[in-house]
Design an enzyme around this catalytic site. Structure first.
Site, PDB file in Angstrom:
ATOM      1  N   GLU A   1      32.569 -37.983  61.764  1.00  9.55           N
ATOM      2  CA  GLU A   1      32.500 -39.386  61.345  1.00  9.55           C
ATOM      3  C   GLU A   1      33.364 -40.241  62.261  1.00  9.55           C
ATOM      4  O   GLU A   1      34.502 -39.887  62.563  1.00  9.55           O
ATOM      5  CB  GLU A   1      32.985 -39.522  59.907  1.00  9.55           C
ATOM      6  CG  GLU A   1      32.117 -38.783  58.901  1.00  9.55           C
ATOM      7  CD  GLU A   1      32.801 -38.625  57.560  1.00  9.55           C
ATOM      8  OE1 GLU A   1      32.097 -38.628  56.541  1.00  9.55           O
ATOM      9  OE2 GLU A   1      34.035 -38.479  57.539  1.00  9.55           O
TER      10      GLU A   1
ATOM     11  N   ARG B   1      32.297 -44.207  46.164  1.00  7.89           N
ATOM     12  CA  ARG B   1      32.897 -43.635  47.365  1.00  7.89           C
ATOM     13  C   ARG B   1      32.366 -44.323  48.627  1.00  7.89           C
ATOM     14  O   ARG B   1      31.440 -45.107  48.593  1.00  7.89           O
ATOM     15  CB  ARG B   1      32.600 -42.134  47.453  1.00  7.89           C
ATOM     16  CG  ARG B   1      33.398 -41.267  46.482  1.00  7.89           C
ATOM     17  CD  ARG B   1      33.800 -39.965  47.142  1.00  7.89           C
ATOM     18  NE  ARG B   1      34.565 -40.197  48.371  1.00  7.89           N
ATOM     19  CZ  ARG B   1      34.674 -39.306  49.339  1.00  7.89           C
ATOM     20  NH1 ARG B   1      34.077 -38.133  49.240  1.00  7.89           N
ATOM     21  NH2 ARG B   1      35.388 -39.583  50.420  1.00  7.89           N
TER      22      ARG B   1
ATOM     23  N   ASP C   1      28.890 -35.220  46.939  1.00  9.26           N
ATOM     24  CA  ASP C   1      28.002 -35.882  47.894  1.00  9.26           C
ATOM     25  C   ASP C   1      26.547 -35.793  47.453  1.00  9.26           C
ATOM     26  O   ASP C   1      25.771 -36.739  47.634  1.00  9.26           O
ATOM     27  CB  ASP C   1      28.141 -35.253  49.283  1.00  9.26           C
ATOM     28  CG  ASP C   1      29.477 -35.564  49.934  1.00  9.26           C
ATOM     29  OD1 ASP C   1      30.275 -36.311  49.340  1.00  9.26           O
ATOM     30  OD2 ASP C   1      29.721 -35.062  51.042  1.00  9.26           O
TER      31      ASP C   1
ATOM     32  N   GLU D   1      39.685 -45.976  49.656  1.00  5.35           N
ATOM     33  CA  GLU D   1      39.704 -45.105  48.498  1.00  5.35           C
ATOM     34  C   GLU D   1      41.161 -44.754  48.213  1.00  5.35           C
ATOM     35  O   GLU D   1      41.901 -44.350  49.108  1.00  5.35           O
ATOM     36  CB  GLU D   1      38.925 -43.819  48.797  1.00  5.35           C
ATOM     37  CG  GLU D   1      37.450 -44.050  49.101  1.00  5.35           C
ATOM     38  CD  GLU D   1      36.743 -42.768  49.501  1.00  5.35           C
ATOM     39  OE1 GLU D   1      35.509 -42.734  49.411  1.00  5.35           O
ATOM     40  OE2 GLU D   1      37.425 -41.799  49.923  1.00  5.35           O
TER      41      GLU D   1
ATOM     42  N   TYR E   1      38.808 -42.439  52.415  1.00  8.04           N
ATOM     43  CA  TYR E   1      38.054 -43.209  53.393  1.00  8.04           C
ATOM     44  C   TYR E   1      38.472 -44.674  53.343  1.00  8.04           C
ATOM     45  O   TYR E   1      38.974 -45.169  52.336  1.00  8.04           O
ATOM     46  CB  TYR E   1      36.551 -43.096  53.112  1.00  8.04           C
ATOM     47  CG  TYR E   1      35.919 -41.791  53.521  1.00  8.04           C
ATOM     48  CD1 TYR E   1      36.602 -40.582  53.439  1.00  8.04           C
ATOM     49  CD2 TYR E   1      34.610 -41.757  53.974  1.00  8.04           C
ATOM     50  CE1 TYR E   1      36.005 -39.384  53.805  1.00  8.04           C
ATOM     51  CE2 TYR E   1      33.994 -40.559  54.342  1.00  8.04           C
ATOM     52  CZ  TYR E   1      34.702 -39.382  54.247  1.00  8.04           C
ATOM     53  OH  TYR E   1      34.103 -38.204  54.620  1.00  8.04           O
TER      54      TYR E   1
END
Length: 406
Positions: A230, A30, A55, A378, A361
């Protein structure tokens, strides 16, 4: 509001090369990051290697090297792990590379989180378990120095006001004045009660980590005054040669967050909602890059833009390209948006869909020599976590696609 996704006739999508693919054991890759090293004609593709998609199960950063061939294709070498990009008993996340052209040093920033501590646990408890680190290379990533933990020197006591933080993910940028800028965000704690954060008051805000001495020392900018997560950043040069640092951040209000800095990222003025760039309900990371516009704009394209509501204004020496899933409802249909007037609040074209299906992403890179864009993303058929793929396309393709759908 928001731009309606568009495809060229026949739904053309550039060919993809799979660089990292989910393994039968459950190992998942990822959080892509991409950098193009002009001197050696080399792409470096980074990602997190996780034991699962969670995560908290991130393990180590991995890298693949791509060599640009004369015919424009890229030869990819085998994947390699970066064990030096770690701290003991921590997991490594959020690769964020930036190349310093004067010393020819590549910096790879990342964060290290203690054990399996989740982001949500840090937000609830207010106990920050994250460290800011980087490794560097003087030979285009063939060898790396050991990890530098710069949490104390960059963040200092401010870290006690942050529940957690991270860099990028994606690429950093070097400005024309030489300043290196690493995009970042932090979950700021405005109020505490019995040492715990007051519920629903902790939310993310974007900021910069920057260096004015070619990466010898690093400093922290001020956070945006609005919710922003982000992010990636790009330098915009206006027609008078002045620099503006543009920030494009993940948000939770249905649209992306944008902001401009007139002092190279020390602070940003008047963050705004980017109502031409849709955001999924829980948000998703996106990528942005600046580049010089073409010397000649095709007459058909200029005419179509003249009749559009987005101005084709020669107010900058920089155009922007933005990449993000285009669906309002979920992470799917990766799109590329072009902005020819980035100092205006309504400068974005409708997106060109470069992958129909689950998308997540991404990260963009630009090759000046052949006026070509490349990206990592991704994507998959059933889930965006199936693979991280590489793709290249030209500005001409982007502009022709948009012209056909006007």
């Amino acid at each position: 509001m928001g731009n309606t996704p568009s495809k060229s006739d026949g739904g053309y999508e550039p060919p993809k090369t799979t660089l990292f693919e989910k393994e039968p054991s459950g190992v998942t890759y990822r959080i892509p990051a991409l950098v193009y090293l002009r001197r050696s004609g080399t792409f470096l593709a980074f990602a997190e290697k996780r034991t699962s998609s969670r995560d908290s199960d991130a393990k180590v950063l991995v890298m693949r090297r791509g060599l640009q061939r004369d015919d424009g294709s890229v030869q990819w070498l085998s994947s390699e792990e970066l064990p030096m990009a770690c701290l003991p008993n921590h997991r490594t996340m959020n690769p964020c590379p930036v190349f310093e052209k004067n010393t020819r040093t590549l910096f790879l920033f990342f964060v290290c989180i203690l054990g399996h501590t989740s982001e949500n646990r840090q937000i609830i408890t207010g106990k920050n378990k994250t460290r800011l680190c980087y490794i560097s290379s003087g030979d285009d990533g063939h060898t790396w120095n050991e990890a530098e933990d710069v949490t104390q020197s960059v963040i200092g006591e401010t870290i006690h006001k942050w529940a957690t933080f991270a860099v990028g993910p994606g690429h950093g940028v070097q400005l024309e004045n030489g300043r290196l800028v690493i995009p970042a965000y932090a979950y700021y704690i405005p109020y505490r009660c019995f040492c715990f954060p007051v519920p629903h008051t902790v939310y993310p805000r974007a900021l910069t980590v920057y260096s004015t001495d070619f990466g010898k020392t690093w400093h922290m900018g001020k956070m945006l005054h609005k919710r922003s997560c982000e992010c990636e950043m790009a330098e915009i040069i206006d027609h008078e040669g002045r620099s503006h640092l543009y920030c494009n951040a993940r948000n939770f209000g249905g649209y992306r967050r944008e902001a401009l800095s007139e002092n190279s990222g020390v602070f940003f003025d008047k963050p705004r909602m980017a109502r031409e760039l849709v955001e999924q309900p829980r948000g998703c990371q996106g990528s942005v890059i600046g580049f010089p516009p073409p010397e000649f704009i095709p007459s058909e394209d200029a005419e179509s833009k003249a009749s559009d509501t987005s101005p084709l204004s020669p107010d900058t020496q920089t155009w922007l390209l933005f990449m993000h899933p285009t669906s309002k409802h979920c992470r799917r249909d990766m799109g590329v948006y072009l902005n020819r007037s980035p100092l205006h609040s309504r400068g974005w074209d409708r997106p060109w869909i470069i992958h129909s299906g689950p998308s997540g992403y991404s990260d963009l890179a630009y090759n000046r020599e052949n006026d070509q864009f490349s990206c990592l993303m991704e994507c998959g058929k059933e889930s965006e976590l199936e693979q991280i793929a590489f793709m290249s396309f030209t500005l001409k393709e982007v502009m022709q696609t948009n012209r056909k759908t006007c």
